[in-house]
Design an enzyme around this catalytic site. Sequence first.
Site, short mmCIF file in Angstrom:
data_model
loop_
_atom_site.label_atom_id
_atom_site.label_comp_id
_atom_site.label_asym_id
_atom_site.label_seq_id
_atom_site.Cartn_x
_atom_site.Cartn_y
_atom_site.Cartn_z
N ASP A 1 0.85 -1.19 0.00
CA ASP A 1 0.00 0.00 0.00
C ASP A 1 0.88 1.24 0.00
O ASP A 1 1.90 1.30 0.69
CB ASP A 1 -0.92 0.00 1.23
CG ASP A 1 -2.07 0.99 1.07
OD1 ASP A 1 -3.22 0.53 0.91
OD2 ASP A 1 -1.82 2.21 1.11
N ILE A 2 0.50 2.24 -0.77
CA ILE A 2 1.29 3.47 -0.90
C ILE A 2 1.26 4.30 0.38
O ILE A 2 2.17 5.09 0.63
CB ILE A 2 0.80 4.27 -2.13
CG1 ILE A 2 1.87 5.23 -2.63
CG2 ILE A 2 -0.51 5.01 -1.83
CD1 ILE A 2 1.58 5.83 -3.99
N ASN B 1 -12.73 -3.43 2.45
CA ASN B 1 -13.69 -2.32 2.50
C ASN B 1 -14.61 -2.42 1.29
O ASN B 1 -14.14 -2.57 0.15
CB ASN B 1 -12.94 -0.99 2.49
CG ASN B 1 -12.17 -0.76 3.77
OD1 ASN B 1 -12.63 -1.12 4.85
ND2 ASN B 1 -10.98 -0.17 3.68
N GLY C 1 -15.80 3.01 3.39
CA GLY C 1 -14.70 3.85 2.94
C GLY C 1 -13.92 3.29 1.76
O GLY C 1 -12.75 3.64 1.59
N GLN C 2 -14.56 2.45 0.95
CA GLN C 2 -13.86 1.92 -0.23
C GLN C 2 -13.55 3.08 -1.18
O GLN C 2 -14.46 3.72 -1.70
CB GLN C 2 -14.69 0.85 -0.95
CG GLN C 2 -13.93 0.23 -2.13
CD GLN C 2 -14.73 -0.86 -2.86
OE1 GLN C 2 -15.89 -1.12 -2.54
NE2 GLN C 2 -14.09 -1.49 -3.83
N SER C 3 -12.26 3.34 -1.40
CA SER C 3 -11.86 4.48 -2.22
C SER C 3 -11.42 4.06 -3.62
O SER C 3 -11.41 4.89 -4.53
CB SER C 3 -10.75 5.27 -1.53
OG SER C 3 -9.60 4.47 -1.38
N HIS D 1 -10.08 -5.30 -3.42
CA HIS D 1 -8.73 -5.45 -2.85
C HIS D 1 -8.87 -5.87 -1.40
O HIS D 1 -9.72 -5.35 -0.67
CB HIS D 1 -7.91 -4.17 -2.98
CG HIS D 1 -8.61 -2.94 -2.52
ND1 HIS D 1 -9.57 -2.30 -3.26
CD2 HIS D 1 -8.49 -2.22 -1.37
CE1 HIS D 1 -10.00 -1.24 -2.60
NE2 HIS D 1 -9.37 -1.18 -1.45
P1 AMP Z 1 -9.73 1.39 0.27
O1 AMP Z 1 -9.88 2.65 1.06
O2 AMP Z 1 -10.09 0.15 1.01
O3 AMP Z 1 -10.40 1.48 -1.09
O4 AMP Z 1 -8.17 1.24 0.01
C1 AMP Z 1 -7.50 1.71 -1.09
C2 AMP Z 1 -6.04 1.68 -0.76
O5 AMP Z 1 -5.30 1.86 -1.95
C3 AMP Z 1 -5.58 2.77 0.21
O6 AMP Z 1 -5.06 2.16 1.39
C4 AMP Z 1 -4.52 3.53 -0.57
O7 AMP Z 1 -3.46 3.95 0.24
C5 AMP Z 1 -4.10 2.50 -1.60
N1 AMP Z 1 -3.53 3.04 -2.82
C6 AMP Z 1 -4.03 4.04 -3.59
N2 AMP Z 1 -3.23 4.26 -4.65
C7 AMP Z 1 -2.21 3.36 -4.55
C8 AMP Z 1 -1.06 3.07 -5.34
N3 AMP Z 1 -0.76 3.75 -6.46
N4 AMP Z 1 -0.23 2.08 -4.94
C9 AMP Z 1 -0.49 1.39 -3.81
N5 AMP Z 1 -1.56 1.61 -3.02
C10 AMP Z 1 -2.41 2.59 -3.38
#
Ligand code: AMP
Length: 113
Positions: free
Chosen positions: A32-33, A86, A92-94, A99
């Site tokens: 995760d970034i 999520n 909070g799925q972003s 994933h």
């Molecule tokens: P969620 O909030 O469950 O949808 O998690 C999405 C996750 O993706 C978050 O923890 C972000 O930090 C992660 N994320 C977003 N962009 C990247 C990226 N380019 N590389 C790795 N992780 C990422």
Amino acid sequence: MISDDCLFCRIARGDVPVPFVAENALAVAFRDIHPQAPVHVLVVPRTHVTSVLEADPAHLNAVMQLAIEVARAEGVAESGFRLVLNTSADAGQSVLHLHAHVLGGRAMHWPPG
Ligand code: AMP
């Protein structure tokens, strides 16, 4: 299906240079970034699936198997780890590509925020 607009599709097919920590036929794992724990790895299916609501059993199984493999490889299988999927707005799925977060390396709190 693979989407040109989906970040995790692009990562999974190697268009974005993110190293994989593990992979299998149907899923890939990468860090995760913005890590929320000493171990924070995301496991995503190679093909586009928005969330667990749409995932077929083969993809769910591939994601879970790889998440367990990652937990073992990262050394948190015995100490403990959390798998988080999520799903939709309230969770909070972003990123709208299924994933699983593999979180470990520190004590977790419950209930989650
Ligand atoms: P969620 O909030 O469950 O949808 O998690 C999405 C996750 O993706 C978050 O923890 C972000 O930090 C992660 N994320 C977003 N962009 C990247 C990226 N380019 N590389 C790795 N992780 C990422």
